[in-house]
Design a protein around this motif. Structure first.
Motif, mmCIF file in Angstrom:
data_model
loop_
_atom_site.group_PDB
_atom_site.id
_atom_site.type_symbol
_atom_site.label_atom_id
_atom_site.label_comp_id
_atom_site.label_asym_id
_atom_site.label_seq_id
_atom_site.Cartn_x
_atom_site.Cartn_y
_atom_site.Cartn_z
ATOM 1 N N UNK A 159 0.824 -1.218 0.000
ATOM 2 C CA UNK A 159 0.000 0.000 0.000
ATOM 3 C C UNK A 159 0.854 1.262 0.000
ATOM 4 N N UNK A 160 1.966 1.264 0.737
ATOM 5 C CA UNK A 160 2.783 2.479 0.753
ATOM 6 C C UNK A 160 3.601 2.606 -0.524
ATOM 7 N N UNK A 161 3.582 1.569 -1.365
ATOM 8 C CA UNK A 161 4.299 1.619 -2.636
ATOM 9 C C UNK A 161 3.355 1.680 -3.843
ATOM 10 N N UNK A 162 2.090 1.983 -3.601
ATOM 11 C CA UNK A 162 1.121 2.051 -4.707
ATOM 12 C C UNK A 162 1.551 3.060 -5.773
ATOM 13 N N UNK A 163 2.118 4.175 -5.343
ATOM 14 C CA UNK A 163 2.516 5.203 -6.307
ATOM 15 C C UNK A 163 3.560 4.665 -7.291
ATOM 16 N N UNK A 164 4.455 3.796 -6.797
ATOM 17 C CA UNK A 164 5.463 3.185 -7.674
ATOM 18 C C UNK A 164 4.785 2.406 -8.797
ATOM 19 N N UNK A 165 3.797 1.605 -8.458
ATOM 20 C CA UNK A 165 3.103 0.798 -9.470
ATOM 21 C C UNK A 165 2.228 1.678 -10.372
ATOM 22 N N UNK A 166 1.642 2.721 -9.801
ATOM 23 C CA UNK A 166 0.840 3.637 -10.612
ATOM 24 C C UNK A 166 1.711 4.350 -11.651
ATOM 25 N N UNK A 167 2.952 4.663 -11.277
ATOM 26 C CA UNK A 167 3.877 5.292 -12.226
ATOM 27 C C UNK A 167 4.242 4.336 -13.356
ATOM 28 N N UNK A 168 4.421 3.050 -13.044
ATOM 29 C CA UNK A 168 4.669 2.047 -14.087
ATOM 30 C C UNK A 168 3.476 1.985 -15.032
ATOM 31 N N UNK A 169 2.284 1.917 -14.451
ATOM 32 C CA UNK A 169 1.062 1.795 -15.250
ATOM 33 C C UNK A 169 0.788 2.999 -16.114
ATOM 34 N N UNK A 170 1.240 4.188 -15.679
ATOM 35 C CA UNK A 170 0.935 5.414 -16.415
ATOM 36 C C UNK A 170 1.639 5.485 -17.764
ATOM 37 N N UNK A 171 2.589 4.587 -18.015
ATOM 38 C CA UNK A 171 3.283 4.582 -19.312
ATOM 39 C C UNK A 171 2.378 4.053 -20.425
ATOM 40 N N UNK A 172 1.295 3.383 -20.052
ATOM 41 C CA UNK A 172 0.376 2.812 -21.031
ATOM 42 C C UNK A 172 -0.786 3.790 -21.281
ATOM 43 N N UNK A 173 -1.418 3.649 -22.468
ATOM 44 C CA UNK A 173 -2.563 4.507 -22.784
ATOM 45 C C UNK A 173 -3.682 4.299 -21.776
ATOM 46 N N UNK A 174 -3.988 3.026 -21.481
ATOM 47 C CA UNK A 174 -4.870 2.674 -20.371
ATOM 48 C C UNK A 174 -3.966 2.209 -19.234
ATOM 49 N N UNK A 175 -3.881 2.980 -18.127
ATOM 50 C CA UNK A 175 -2.959 2.605 -17.054
ATOM 51 C C UNK A 175 -3.125 1.147 -16.641
ATOM 52 N N UNK A 176 -2.034 0.384 -16.687
ATOM 53 C CA UNK A 176 -2.096 -1.017 -16.274
ATOM 54 C C UNK A 176 -0.700 -1.544 -15.986
ATOM 55 N N UNK A 177 -0.659 -2.548 -15.130
ATOM 56 C CA UNK A 177 0.580 -3.245 -14.827
ATOM 57 C C UNK A 177 0.396 -4.722 -15.157
ATOM 58 N N UNK A 178 1.511 -5.460 -15.202
ATOM 59 C CA UNK A 178 1.462 -6.885 -15.518
ATOM 60 C C UNK A 178 2.011 -7.690 -14.340
ATOM 61 N N UNK A 179 1.815 -8.999 -14.388
ATOM 62 C CA UNK A 179 2.242 -9.842 -13.265
ATOM 63 C C UNK A 179 3.733 -9.750 -12.954
ATOM 64 N N UNK A 180 4.635 -9.626 -13.964
ATOM 65 C CA UNK A 180 6.050 -9.480 -13.598
ATOM 66 C C UNK A 180 6.342 -8.238 -12.760
ATOM 67 N N UNK A 181 5.530 -7.185 -12.948
ATOM 68 C CA UNK A 181 5.747 -5.958 -12.176
ATOM 69 C C UNK A 181 5.608 -6.218 -10.676
#
Length: 387
Positions: free
Chosen positions: A119-141
């Motif tokens: 939870x305290x690292x949600x911003x890290x994953x949100x930043x990864x997801x923001x590189x996509x047109x529809x924000x998303x992450x994948x299982x390796x992330x």
């Protein structure tokens, strides 16, 4: 120094190991289902919760989805598209198959501890997801993300402390929700009058829009009110981040009523306690009749019935605006001044508990949240291993 000493005492000299999330937890898939199907099979009070993105959920019976897709372990649910976030759930559940979840079969891992760290690292994953047109992450992330593994007793103590804070905040939030319902009930009841019981007048007969102007030299962040610093759901106003430096603004006086005129459904309204200025996106309603108590008029205009009326007559689809002419035709009940004062005194007590930003439950919740975030950040700060 306090943070460092506390963590040193808690760890008691034990070195914290860091491991990839996918190596210490079990990742599970969801079920093949659409949002439309979730809506079709939803049943109130059914035992099985199905998660989709954001706040979308459904409750279904166990026979509504394949048994293999039911997860019965306390888990961390990864909301991987759109709004990227983590949610902890400890009852039977499933989720859409583009999402995934983790649970622990490792006796040295407390799954709730890992949840708090993610939870305290949600911003890290949100930043990864923001590189996509529809924000998303994948299982390796998430699988490759390194997490600290302190001793189990340390994990459990951290979870105990943080759970205490979250439970207290949840209790306060539930109390605030109950107070708001109570406030709404009494406002509706106190402002409902039988036909012939009181006199009724159109708003335009007892009030007018402000006709005066105020210079920018007389404005600052405390008395300039734009639509952006009017708060939603009748919560008053906040300090303005913008103050005009030249020209004139619409002037308001103490006891005037300011209403956000963009998207009336946001229910932005404030009873003024000072002299100040605003712009054309905010309506300044100035009482002109001796028959009306300004606080009583504020309560009438803060009622859902007014905002429903305002939306009904608003103009524009994407960004609706209130119809200024129709607003002035809104019917206002005019009981005796003594009755108006009685109603105001009752509703003011609820208002102090629900809407004030400096006192009552909202302030208490805000303080508890800050306290929780402080301890959460302190308790989840572990030294990284040197490579």
């Amino acid at each position: 120094m306090i943070q460092s000493n506390f963590m040193e005492k808690l760890l008691d000299g034990v070195e914290v190991e860091w491991k990839p999330l996918g190596k210490v937890l079990v990742r599970t898939k969801g079920t093949k289902i659409t949002a439309g199907q979730m809506k079709e099979i939803h049943k109130d009070n059914a035992p099985l919760k199905i998660f989709a993105g954001g706040k979308t959920i459904a409750f279904v019976n166990f026979e509504d989805i394949p048994e293999k897709d039911v997860n019965r372990e306390p888990s961390i649910i990864v909301k991987s598209r759109g709004v990227i976030e983590f949610e902890y759930y400890d009852k039977p559940f499933s989720h859409k198959n583009e999402m995934w979840s983790y649970h622990s079969k490792n006796e040295n891992i407390n799954i709730k501890f890992v949840y708090y760290f993610l939870k305290i690292n949600e911003e890290y994953f949100q930043n990864i997801g923001s590189r996509m047109q529809m924000p998303q992450i994948s299982t390796p992330d998430t699988d490759k993300f390194l997490i600290p593994i302190p001793p189990l007793k340390v994990q459990e103590e951290i979870v105990r402390i943080l759970d205490t804070f979250t439970e207290l905040t949840a209790e306060l939030t539930a109390e605030l929700t109950a107070r708001k319902k109570q406030y709404t009930y009494y406002r509706d009841k106190l402002l409902s009058f039988k036909e012939g019981e009181v006199e009724w007048k159109e708003l335009g007969a007892i009030a007018e829009y402000s006709k005066t102007r105020i210079g920018s030299a007389n404005l600052d962040e405390s008395n300039y009110v734009g639509v952006d610093n009017l708060l939603q759901d009748r919560a008053g106003k906040s300090t303005s981040n913008y103050v005009p430096t030249e020209g004139n603004s619409t002037k308001f006086l103490p006891n005037d009523i300011l209403i956000g005129n963009i998207r009336p459904y946001l229910k932005k309204i404030w009873h003024s306690n000072c002299i100040g200025g605003t712009n054309g996106d905010v309506l300044v309603i100035h009482p002109i009749s001796e028959k009306i108590n300004s606080k009583f008029l504020f309560q009438v205009l803060a009622d859902d019935r007014f905002f429903d009326y305002n939306m009904q007559h608003s103009k524009g689809a994407k960004m609706p605006r209130g119809n200024k002419d129709k607003i002035m035709k809104y019917p206002i009940p005019i009981p005796s001044l003594a009755e108006q004062e009685r109603i105001v005194s009752i509703l003011d007590k609820f208002d102090a508990l629900t809407s004030s930003i400096t006192e009552g439950l909202p302030r208490e919740i805000e303080l508890r949240q800050k306290q929780y975030e402080y301890y959460r950040n302190m308790l989840l700060s572990f030294p990284k291993q040197e490579v």
